[in-house]
Design a protein around this motif. Sequence first.
Motif, PDB file in Angstrom:
ATOM      1  N   GLN A  39      -7.894   7.091  -3.808  1.00  0.00           N
ATOM      2  CA  GLN A  39      -8.802   6.602  -2.763  1.00  0.00           C
ATOM      3  C   GLN A  39     -10.161   6.199  -3.320  1.00  0.00           C
ATOM      4  OE1 GLN A  39      -9.115   9.570   0.413  1.00  0.00           O
ATOM      5  NE2 GLN A  39      -7.700   8.309   1.540  1.00  0.00           N
ATOM      6  N   LYS A  81      -1.730  -1.720  10.489  1.00  0.00           N
ATOM      7  CA  LYS A  81      -1.821  -0.265  10.486  1.00  0.00           C
ATOM      8  C   LYS A  81      -3.189   0.187   9.962  1.00  0.00           C
ATOM      9  CE  LYS A  81      -1.324   2.349   7.244  1.00  0.00           C
ATOM     10  NZ  LYS A  81      -1.002   3.070   6.020  1.00  0.00           N
ATOM     11  N   GLU A  82      -3.647  -0.443   8.884  1.00  0.00           N
ATOM     12  CA  GLU A  82      -4.967  -0.099   8.333  1.00  0.00           C
ATOM     13  C   GLU A  82      -6.040  -0.269   9.406  1.00  0.00           C
ATOM     14  OE1 GLU A  82      -6.248   0.478   4.821  1.00  0.00           O
ATOM     15  OE2 GLU A  82      -4.277   1.429   4.972  1.00  0.00           O
ATOM     16  N   GLY A 116     -13.037   2.771   4.453  1.00  0.00           N
ATOM     17  CA  GLY A 116     -11.874   3.030   5.287  1.00  0.00           C
ATOM     18  C   GLY A 116     -11.060   4.239   4.858  1.00  0.00           C
ATOM     19  N   ARG A 139       1.273  -3.580   7.237  1.00  0.00           N
ATOM     20  CA  ARG A 139       0.304  -2.657   6.661  1.00  0.00           C
ATOM     21  C   ARG A 139      -1.131  -2.962   7.090  1.00  0.00           C
ATOM     22  NH1 ARG A 139      -2.080  -2.856   0.705  1.00  0.00           N
ATOM     23  NH2 ARG A 139      -3.322  -0.957   0.790  1.00  0.00           N
ATOM     24  N   GLY A 197       0.813  -1.211   0.000  1.00  0.00           N
ATOM     25  CA  GLY A 197       0.000   0.000   0.000  1.00  0.00           C
ATOM     26  C   GLY A 197       0.842   1.254   0.000  1.00  0.00           C
ATOM     27  N   THR A 213      -5.551   2.551  12.159  1.00  0.00           N
ATOM     28  CA  THR A 213      -5.911   3.920  11.729  1.00  0.00           C
ATOM     29  C   THR A 213      -7.416   4.039  11.524  1.00  0.00           C
ATOM     30  OG1 THR A 213      -5.264   3.304   9.501  1.00  0.00           O
ATOM     31  CG2 THR A 213      -3.755   4.727  10.685  1.00  0.00           C
ATOM     32  N   THR A 214      -8.020   3.030  10.889  1.00  0.00           N
ATOM     33  CA  THR A 214      -9.476   3.129  10.691  1.00  0.00           C
ATOM     34  C   THR A 214     -10.212   3.009  12.029  1.00  0.00           C
ATOM     35  OG1 THR A 214      -9.507   0.791  10.085  1.00  0.00           O
ATOM     36  CG2 THR A 214      -9.527   2.378   8.289  1.00  0.00           C
ATOM     37  N   ASN A 258       5.333   1.501   9.691  1.00  0.00           N
ATOM     38  CA  ASN A 258       4.098   1.897  10.374  1.00  0.00           C
ATOM     39  C   ASN A 258       4.339   1.850  11.870  1.00  0.00           C
ATOM     40  OD1 ASN A 258       2.600   1.777   7.813  1.00  0.00           O
ATOM     41  ND2 ASN A 258       2.954  -0.427   8.024  1.00  0.00           N
TER      42      ASN A 258
END
Lengths: 853, 291
Positions: free
Chosen positions: A639, B242-243, A625, B239, A515, B246-247, B165
């Motif tokens: 996005q 981290k996703e 998200g 990742r 990502g 953060t969300t 991250n």
Amino acid sequence: MNTTIIVNFRGNYSAYRYTIILVFDSFMKQSLLFKTLFAFLLFIVFDLQTNAQDKQKYTISGYVKDASNGEYSIGANVYIKELLKGGNTNQYGFFSITVEKGNYTLVSSYVGYGDFVKQIVLDRDISINIELKPTSINVKEVEISSEKIDKNVTSTSVGAIKLDMEEIKKLPAFLGEVDILKTIQLLPGVKSSGDGNSGFYVRGGGPDQNLILLDEAVVYNASHLLGFFSVFNGDAVKSINLVKGGMPAQYGGRLASVLDISMKEGNNKTYHASGGIGLISSRLTVEGPIKKDTGSFIVSARRTYLDVLARPFAKPDSPLKNSGVYFYDMNAKVNYRLSDKDRIFASGYFGRDIMKFEDKDAGFKMGVAWGNSTGVVRWNHLFSNKLFMNVSAIVSDYQFSFTAEQTGFELKLFSGINDLNGKVDFGYFPTIRHEVKFGANYIFHTFTPMSATAKQGETEFDLGGVKKLRAHDMAAYVSDDFDVTDNFKIHLGLRYSYFMQIGPFDRYVKDPVTGQIASTIHTDKNKKVADHGGFEPRFNARYSLNTKSSLKASYTYNLQYIHLASLSAVTLPIDTWVPSSEVVNPQKGSQYSLGYFRNFKDNTYETSVELYYKDLKNQIEYADGSLPGGTVGDNADNQFVFGKGEAYGVELFVKKRTGKFNGWVGYTLSYTKRTFPDLNRGKEFYAKYDRRHDASVVLSYDLNKKWTFATIFVYGTGNAITIPTSYYVIDGNITYDYSDRNAFRMPAYHRLDISATFTPDRSKHIERRKKRIIRKFGLAENVKPEDVKIPRKMFKNYESSWNFSVFNVYNRHNPYIIYFANEGSATEGNLSIKAKQVYLFPVIPSVTWNFKF
Amino acid sequence: MNKYIFIIAIASLFSACTEEINVKLPNSDKKLVIEGVIENGKFAEVILTRTIPLFSSQGGTTVEEFYVIDAAVYVSNGGVTDTLTIGIDSASALGVVYKGSSIIGVPGQTYTLKVVASDGNIYNATTSIPNPVPLDSVWWKAAPPEDTLGYANAHLTDPVGLGNNYRWYAKRPKDRRFIAAWGATFDDKLIDGKSFDFAYTKGYDPTDTENSEENDSDTERYYYRKTDTIYIKFCTMDRASKEFYTTFEAALSSNGNPFASPTTIMGNIDNDGLGVWAGMAASYDTILPTP
């Protein structure tokens, strides 16, 4: 696709000949519809050629104006009574009719004006300027015959509605501000997004799919104070044309609708000032001739003063003392007739919403400002009495900025869009059976995506910098309104549009696994980043069943190259426009509509039933998200996710146009669906603004010269929203698990408004005053009030009116937003979740004083 | 979040009114929620809970209602499988946790989690532990105009190359566990390869009623005292983790916010399970009371 459109005029312009040669490289690859269109075009060319060989024909052309102030009338009917054929004036009040030599009755009619009737002997070309006299409310319109042509039934347009400012001004106004956007939301097929939301939705299209034009300039954000008011000042607006289906070829760039607003030109006979003083805002307009009957100007301004009024009531130490929210805007326009063949116009709009917040204790200061500005210069030229040209140079600009400051830390966020637009449009009236339009335009877009700068004292932070995006946007079109037979009329149009994003541009390519930005593709200045283009065929047809009723059908295909995706549940001025790119494809929309139109009782009642079906492709939403800060240091479109949509519905409309008692009732049954592979697990979902039932009733009643009453009732199924259905704990925090996307309905929206307008009778007032003078000076009894003359200096003649209105009469708490709050704590065993709704407006009475000198 | 501030201010100027309403909810199944972490040098810890329908309980929900204590939980490193056992741990968020006993987290390794619920449903997730990135230094710094209250500061040198991250946790001796501060999770999108100072406010443990946000005075809220001892746990993660964090943090800030649209928390559990299975590389530091 390499395609050339050659428009070739044979001979001089006054000859009745023209040919359109369309060269399609890939013609054979086109769809059946395309071939049909092409066949039609050839047919038209053939028709024009044969017409040209006919015997002598002459042209009646000219302008239609308001006799009282010299304003040009847009869309007025002009026709030959004997033939029951004619046309409408264009955006600049021009018309042209070409028929065989003969004796005719020329008629011009316009709602709110007495008919113009004139016998003419047509044995040469005639140029005529028609002046229509406004009818006062108590004078019944001069009816000329029961066969009067009515646009509702006879035009080819399906789903187009024209409204006049005078009509709108009679309706109840929220806090006394006449609002165009709120009024069009009372029409079937146009949905409001509720109190406090700026967008409107047309036939299942999103808020970014409406093309909003103010004197041809695009207005990117049409609302003040987050939708509480529209940016269009009713005092400066002349007319409003809404196209929700069957979009003619001269318009493009948006899928759902066109809202074409024309500003007043200003009175070219006498000077006037008018305005209004309301509870939270005031406005003033000044207009007058630059040179009598030749040129005029108008300047109009507004400002709300809620902030100024609230300030004295705020405690000295309260943050409110230095805080406030307000907007102001200005409209200005000048026009000048250089010759019988040339006119120039210059108009502009500038508006800003300002919000300030300062908490001195916390050392916190914040300011938000956003607004549009537009500037337009236009030149009308008549090449002949059949060929009208307009050339426009247009600037449109929308800016948003946010600044915050706390203990030396300064943050600034800003975004915007700027357009430089050049445009040329022709209107060609070869015979009475044809009205041909063609033209081209070019726009240079500059997008400023949400950008940020920040500094702490002298240290500046790197937040990715400002990366403006640029694009060329161009289009050419040709269309013909063609009376195939006496009963059958078609509008045939073809538009070709092309869009190219250009450098300098950096595309951040992300590694699908991590990502993270894996590489950056740089495009140099003015080099192509990505391009898109295509043909947009437009087709409308009308078949008259008799003089009172007709069937209409339309097919339109539109491409939209710029997009507005919204991350939050409400539409905000912070939402930014993005261009089509190598990631984002243009939105595509096909609309099919069918309508039955019928008038009753001598055209007093207009009724219609319209069906529509829309197929939408390349629709845009933010991915699940996505976070508000996610676009900083990245491409905004990274996005996005893409999907398709579908919308269909039926619209019923009954309107009583004339008489003391008039108004309309509209009802829409509709479905609006979206399917995105990456949202809602690929399952179809309803769009936020899917509205099963939408109804509005608008009535006004002129009791007498003094009093006019009006009422509005609206009902709409609640918005489809996503809500939590259950909750759970992560890291000790209560977190929600949500329903399927938009699976929940907010309560229905409904509201009743009423208003009364009182216009004092000045003549009685003058009468009384004269009697007083007779008494006071002991004049002889045989002196009658009529004999007394008061010098104008001592007694200014002005008109004034009072508007009293009550918004939301029965105090309905229409939800603005629903949210969930947890109370208590699980560790103490008393955790519970409450649903809450925010509503914005309880019952609100208001009064406004309007005046005109 | 700035945009919400100004909208709230505007709405309040327009005398916005809030009222409680009754909402008829669509039916929802109870879903399994996994909050699993394997840290370098430690055994795996997994908290299993379930979702509760929004308006299910009249009197109020207790912690016990969330517990799932009858599942089988396995962690594997590709060779060995560790069967986790349930136990009570007062330093865990909800007090009950499944713990491993044979596999210890090692940077660079990949770990799979398998949960077999009592209804037979099986949930899987995979994560790996990246290399730790220790902080260069940590210190307390006053927040003017206060001189005895301030923030926890640190200096970080982000390794060159995107994809790092981070998550920041801190704990004072009187706190039950490490607490993630507001906006604790960040990545190196804007700071790649840079060496810089940053600061965090004090976080609050929502399950700790004694040291809660409400119990702090207005002046002290979000500040560390000059006299505080602060233990810092600074983690790196992959990742997907981290996703998730953060969300999750965005969802927390939008909870109860009338203007925010729902933030979908992006977990890494399959079979419709909620939550995360996160590999964390932690490095620990201590800020001693400033003289």
